[in-house]
Design a protein around this motif. Structure first.
Motif, PDB file in Angstrom:
ATOM      1  N   PHE A   1       0.778   0.330  -5.859  1.00 55.23           N
ATOM      2  CA  PHE A   1       1.890   1.060  -6.451  1.00 55.23           C
ATOM      3  C   PHE A   1       1.767   1.078  -7.966  1.00 55.23           C
ATOM      4  O   PHE A   1       1.894   2.126  -8.617  1.00 55.23           O
ATOM      5  CB  PHE A   1       3.208   0.410  -6.029  1.00 55.23           C
ATOM      6  CG  PHE A   1       4.414   0.956  -6.721  1.00 55.23           C
ATOM      7  CD1 PHE A   1       4.915   2.209  -6.388  1.00 55.23           C
ATOM      8  CD2 PHE A   1       5.050   0.214  -7.706  1.00 55.23           C
ATOM      9  CE1 PHE A   1       6.029   2.715  -7.029  1.00 55.23           C
ATOM     10  CE2 PHE A   1       6.159   0.711  -8.352  1.00 55.23           C
ATOM     11  CZ  PHE A   1       6.652   1.966  -8.009  1.00 55.23           C
ATOM     12  N   ALA A   2       1.494  -0.099  -8.524  1.00 58.11           N
ATOM     13  CA  ALA A   2       1.342  -0.197  -9.974  1.00 58.11           C
ATOM     14  C   ALA A   2       0.181   0.667 -10.446  1.00 58.11           C
ATOM     15  O   ALA A   2       0.278   1.374 -11.458  1.00 58.11           O
ATOM     16  CB  ALA A   2       1.115  -1.655 -10.373  1.00 58.11           C
ATOM     17  N   SER A   3      -0.875   0.603  -9.664  1.00 58.93           N
ATOM     18  CA  SER A   3      -2.050   1.382 -10.026  1.00 58.93           C
ATOM     19  C   SER A   3      -1.749   2.879 -10.008  1.00 58.93           C
ATOM     20  O   SER A   3      -2.144   3.624 -10.913  1.00 58.93           O
ATOM     21  CB  SER A   3      -3.183   1.053  -9.048  1.00 58.93           C
ATOM     22  OG  SER A   3      -4.224   1.986  -9.163  1.00 58.93           O
TER      23      SER A   3
ATOM     24  N   LEU B   1      -0.665 -16.547  -3.984  1.00 60.68           N
ATOM     25  CA  LEU B   1      -1.161 -15.494  -3.101  1.00 60.68           C
ATOM     26  C   LEU B   1      -2.603 -15.772  -2.703  1.00 60.68           C
ATOM     27  O   LEU B   1      -3.018 -15.505  -1.578  1.00 60.68           O
ATOM     28  CB  LEU B   1      -1.058 -14.139  -3.801  1.00 60.68           C
ATOM     29  CG  LEU B   1       0.366 -13.609  -3.989  1.00 60.68           C
ATOM     30  CD1 LEU B   1       0.357 -12.390  -4.888  1.00 60.68           C
ATOM     31  CD2 LEU B   1       1.003 -13.283  -2.655  1.00 60.68           C
TER      32      LEU B   1
ATOM     33  N   LEU C   1       3.097 -10.779   3.778  1.00 59.39           N
ATOM     34  CA  LEU C   1       3.328 -10.916   2.343  1.00 59.39           C
ATOM     35  C   LEU C   1       2.116 -10.424   1.555  1.00 59.39           C
ATOM     36  O   LEU C   1       2.260  -9.732   0.536  1.00 59.39           O
ATOM     37  CB  LEU C   1       3.626 -12.377   1.999  1.00 59.39           C
ATOM     38  CG  LEU C   1       4.100 -12.613   0.564  1.00 59.39           C
ATOM     39  CD1 LEU C   1       5.512 -12.101   0.377  1.00 59.39           C
ATOM     40  CD2 LEU C   1       4.032 -14.079   0.207  1.00 59.39           C
TER      41      LEU C   1
ATOM     42  N   GLY D   1       6.420   8.901  -9.806  1.00 56.22           N
ATOM     43  CA  GLY D   1       7.448   8.028 -10.326  1.00 56.22           C
ATOM     44  C   GLY D   1       8.634   8.801 -10.871  1.00 56.22           C
ATOM     45  O   GLY D   1       8.826   9.974 -10.580  1.00 56.22           O
ATOM     46  N   THR D   2       9.433   8.104 -11.646  1.00 56.27           N
ATOM     47  CA  THR D   2      10.615   8.724 -12.236  1.00 56.27           C
ATOM     48  C   THR D   2      10.362   8.994 -13.713  1.00 56.27           C
ATOM     49  O   THR D   2       9.898   8.124 -14.431  1.00 56.27           O
ATOM     50  CB  THR D   2      11.833   7.791 -12.089  1.00 56.27           C
ATOM     51  OG1 THR D   2      12.076   7.562 -10.708  1.00 56.27           O
ATOM     52  CG2 THR D   2      13.063   8.423 -12.731  1.00 56.27           C
TER      53      THR D   2
ATOM     54  N   LEU E   1       2.057  -3.584  -3.682  1.00 55.05           N
ATOM     55  CA  LEU E   1       2.600  -3.606  -5.050  1.00 55.05           C
ATOM     56  C   LEU E   1       1.513  -3.275  -6.059  1.00 55.05           C
ATOM     57  O   LEU E   1       1.725  -2.507  -7.007  1.00 55.05           O
ATOM     58  CB  LEU E   1       3.209  -4.978  -5.355  1.00 55.05           C
ATOM     59  CG  LEU E   1       3.682  -5.204  -6.790  1.00 55.05           C
ATOM     60  CD1 LEU E   1       4.795  -4.239  -7.153  1.00 55.05           C
ATOM     61  CD2 LEU E   1       4.136  -6.632  -6.992  1.00 55.05           C
ATOM     62  N   ALA E   2       0.336  -3.845  -5.838  1.00 56.03           N
ATOM     63  CA  ALA E   2      -0.775  -3.582  -6.744  1.00 56.03           C
ATOM     64  C   ALA E   2      -1.136  -2.103  -6.729  1.00 56.03           C
ATOM     65  O   ALA E   2      -1.343  -1.481  -7.776  1.00 56.03           O
ATOM     66  CB  ALA E   2      -1.983  -4.429  -6.343  1.00 56.03           C
TER      67      ALA E   2
ATOM     68  N   LEU F   1       1.164   4.217 -10.352  1.00 53.57           N
ATOM     69  CA  LEU F   1       2.111   4.506 -11.432  1.00 53.57           C
ATOM     70  C   LEU F   1       1.374   4.760 -12.743  1.00 53.57           C
ATOM     71  O   LEU F   1       1.805   5.563 -13.565  1.00 53.57           O
ATOM     72  CB  LEU F   1       3.070   3.329 -11.636  1.00 53.57           C
ATOM     73  CG  LEU F   1       4.435   3.392 -10.988  1.00 53.57           C
ATOM     74  CD1 LEU F   1       5.309   2.276 -11.527  1.00 53.57           C
ATOM     75  CD2 LEU F   1       5.096   4.732 -11.236  1.00 53.57           C
ATOM     76  N   SER F   2       0.269   4.028 -12.918  1.00 52.15           N
ATOM     77  CA  SER F   2      -0.405   4.111 -14.208  1.00 52.15           C
ATOM     78  C   SER F   2      -1.465   5.209 -14.238  1.00 52.15           C
ATOM     79  O   SER F   2      -1.961   5.559 -15.297  1.00 52.15           O
ATOM     80  CB  SER F   2      -1.049   2.765 -14.566  1.00 52.15           C
ATOM     81  OG  SER F   2      -2.129   2.507 -13.709  1.00 52.15           O
TER      82      SER F   2
ATOM     83  N   GLU G   1       2.093  -6.783   1.377  1.00 46.38           N
ATOM     84  CA  GLU G   1       3.053  -6.233   0.428  1.00 46.38           C
ATOM     85  C   GLU G   1       2.602  -6.443  -1.011  1.00 46.38           C
ATOM     86  O   GLU G   1       2.874  -5.606  -1.877  1.00 46.38           O
ATOM     87  CB  GLU G   1       4.421  -6.867   0.649  1.00 46.38           C
ATOM     88  CG  GLU G   1       4.867  -6.708   2.086  1.00 46.38           C
ATOM     89  CD  GLU G   1       6.356  -6.539   2.195  1.00 46.38           C
ATOM     90  OE1 GLU G   1       6.961  -5.988   1.278  1.00 46.38           O
ATOM     91  OE2 GLU G   1       6.910  -6.981   3.206  1.00 46.38           O
ATOM     92  N   ALA G   2       1.919  -7.546  -1.232  1.00 48.05           N
ATOM     93  CA  ALA G   2       1.384  -7.773  -2.575  1.00 48.05           C
ATOM     94  C   ALA G   2       0.342  -6.710  -2.889  1.00 48.05           C
ATOM     95  O   ALA G   2       0.303  -6.146  -3.992  1.00 48.05           O
ATOM     96  CB  ALA G   2       0.769  -9.167  -2.671  1.00 48.05           C
TER      97      ALA G   2
ATOM     98  N   THR H   1       3.318   7.853 -19.787  1.00 51.55           N
ATOM     99  CA  THR H   1       2.995   7.791 -18.365  1.00 51.55           C
ATOM    100  C   THR H   1       2.329   9.113 -18.008  1.00 51.55           C
ATOM    101  O   THR H   1       2.524  10.120 -18.700  1.00 51.55           O
ATOM    102  CB  THR H   1       4.268   7.639 -17.523  1.00 51.55           C
ATOM    103  OG1 THR H   1       5.073   8.792 -17.692  1.00 51.55           O
ATOM    104  CG2 THR H   1       5.043   6.411 -17.937  1.00 51.55           C
ATOM    105  N   PRO H   2       1.541   9.123 -16.934  1.00 49.13           N
ATOM    106  CA  PRO H   2       0.908  10.378 -16.522  1.00 49.13           C
ATOM    107  C   PRO H   2       1.944  11.481 -16.312  1.00 49.13           C
ATOM    108  O   PRO H   2       1.711  12.641 -16.665  1.00 49.13           O
ATOM    109  CB  PRO H   2       0.225   9.996 -15.211  1.00 49.13           C
ATOM    110  CG  PRO H   2      -0.015   8.535 -15.320  1.00 49.13           C
ATOM    111  CD  PRO H   2       1.127   7.983 -16.093  1.00 49.13           C
TER     112      PRO H   2
END
Lengths: 326, 326
Positions: free
Chosen positions: A87-89, A8, A77, A97-98, A84-85, A91-92, A80-81, A283-284
């Motif tokens: 998104f992960a951030s 990347l 690309l 989320g689920t 993704l970062a 999520l945490s 999208e990367a 998770t939060p």
DNA sequence: GCACTGCATCAAAAAAATCTATTCAGCATT
DNA sequence: AATGCTGAATAGATTTTTTTGATGCAGTGC
């Protein structure tokens, strides 16, 4: 054929160089040296087999037609990367989320839905996936990480699962409003042992109920056994016998013809609480959910201030007038 | 906040481990050591702040709910990276993509469209972007890599542009069918110098046409100048004068009332050919396009076998009866 | 208990990325 | 035409990252 290895980082270097038509400019913008950009581009040209740039001596470079096409996709690309970062951030750190929750059968009927409603209103971006499971599967589910939280009793939980007790629930006798004992303020286990018992025949619960009698040197009169909670309730409501439960039934519409009687003997209560995997940071969303449950329990205690509740499991028993379900 | 740096490789390691619920299995499948997978996962968990896996001692690992969500997006990103690689690979080996062609004004009218038609039928996955440009802009466009190919004459091309000649075109006199010279088999420059000339006033072309007269010690009678090819044709068709062109006009519908006359004096012809950037390997699409052009030229020569053509520029002039346009 | 499984850790080695300094080719100025 | 300038490529040294084999460690299953 080559393994087509690019990173990347190389794509980013290439993209910025393409945007500014300059290796040097890209190096400045990305805070790296000019040869770093240069070699990244050379590497990309090597692995793709494309000529991405035309080098204009002493005046930068321009993307070839192929370079432009590659650039578009590469930029995409990278985008999208980045997503993704992020998104992960999120999520945490964000409550999103689920959230997968497993509930013991007696809590999924009334308690969990009520908590869920408030939670979903408060955190609409969390999708709560709720399932009803018996203790064995629930434990397995948490260990396999199929569920992050388990709302259940402190029964046979292994060391790998941490348990946070919310409320200590003594067993209650449940009889129909037509039952001879229905008007009593309390009842003793000795009396109950005479009566026909409708027993909830669940793997772990059964042993618990049996142990209540055995600890007093009594033997219950097991008239009926069933795996279904609603069937047990129906049987009791129709006067086929009494049953034992640890769960408050307040507001439960199916408890219309049922009365809960405190038991006179001091009996070991069950702790209802939140089970989750040991040494796992929540998770939060899960943390928020636990907060909501605690708040719900606290409000419940205020609204029913005769009801005994304790966040740690007390040794003895306590009496009150709220209807239990389990 | 961390720069959130992860690599595609780390994502791949993570993904394969997730799919097989095993670090060791992933290591085998990817032909790397087990610690490589392990550290990649740990790195991802570090930069994302997520707990991606739950480790089950002696029996692999399972994705956490967050891990599953991250996995889905990661897998998607990997998929797109793979698709980028394949795209690049196909760009460098298959006849596809966008081919940008610049054509000198006299070729874009009839010759290029005809070649284009056959090419587009043959290679539907190539998008040909065709533009009409004068020599100066065409050269610049090729140097800037805005166009991969230029179909033009060998005029003032710098050393950085390579030129592959296709056909050598001598100048023709063009007159209307009503013109006094219309029935001649050929005409001399001396005769023409008397007549009113409709001159195509294009930056480079003008000098060429002028040089034809000057080389013979003649001076043309410039009655009209225009930047528009179609206007020049219209003027000639209406008898306002004669013009000079190097381009065959056969099949050109707008040449209905025009006659092309060979010129008797030996004059330096112009080479029509393909210009492209020096030292640049052609894309497969460009190579295919050049092949098509050559084939077209070859067929054209067969169909008009009295027409003089040479792939290298000959010193002298030749006569024939095919109509030129430029 | 005891062997086994499977991930994490460690330190060393290999590989890759980066840096500084330099070269090199063409542009621009005189 | 000569010369300085610009900007990319190259070279070699250095740092960082990745990989690896060996080992540790915790829990499983016999």
């Amino acid at each position: 054929m080559k393994p087509m290895n690019f990173t990347l980082k190389q794509l980013r270097y290439f993209a910025v160089a393409g945007e500014h038509q300059s290796v040097t400019k890209a190096a400045e913008l990305l805070y790296v040296s000019q040869p770093s950009i240069s070699s990244a581009i050379l590497h990309l040209e090597d692995v793709t087999g494309l000529k991405l740039f035309v080098r204009h001596h002493a005046q930068g470079l321009s993307l070839t037609p192929q370079g432009v096409e590659f650039y578009r996709k590469a930029r995409n690309l990278l985008q999208e990367a980045e997503s993704l970062a992020q998104f992960a951030s999120s999520l945490s750190t964000e409550i999103t989320g689920t959230l997968k929750v497993a509930g013991f059968p007696t809590v999924t009927g009334a308690v969990l839905p009520r908590i869920l409603k408030g939670f979903m209103d408060k955190y609409p971006s969390v999708y709560v996936d709720c399932r009803e499971l018996h203790q064995k599967n629930l434990i397995e589910g948490i260990q396999n990480c199929d569920y992050e939280l388990g709302i259940t009793y402190d029964m046979e939980l292994p060391a790998s699962i941490s348990f946070e007790p919310l409320v200590s629930l003594p067993p209650y006798a449940v009889v129909s409003t037509d039952h001879p004992l229905a008007n009593r303020r309390s009842v003793s286990m000795a009396e109950l042992a005479e009566q026909p018992l409708v027993m909830l025949d669940w793997p772990v619960s059964r042993q618990y109920f049996m142990s209540l009698f055995i600890s007093l040197g009594l033997k219950p009169n097991c008239a009926f056994r069933t795996h279904s909670l609603s069937m047990a309730r129906g049987m009791v409501a129709n006067g086929l016998g009494y049953s034992l439960l640890n769960m408050p039934m307040s507001g439960d519409s199916s408890s219309d013809h049922l009365v809960a009687l405190p038991i006179e003997e001091p009996l070991v209560p069950l702790a209802l609480g939140v089970a989750r995997l040991q040494d796992t940071i929540s998770t939060p969303a899960a943390a928020a959910f636990i907060d909501d449950i605690k708040q719900y329990v606290a409000e419940f205690m205020n609204d029913n201030n005769g009801y005994s509740m304790a966040l740690s499991v007390p040794p003895g028993n306590t009496n009150n007038r709220v209807l239990p379900t389990h």
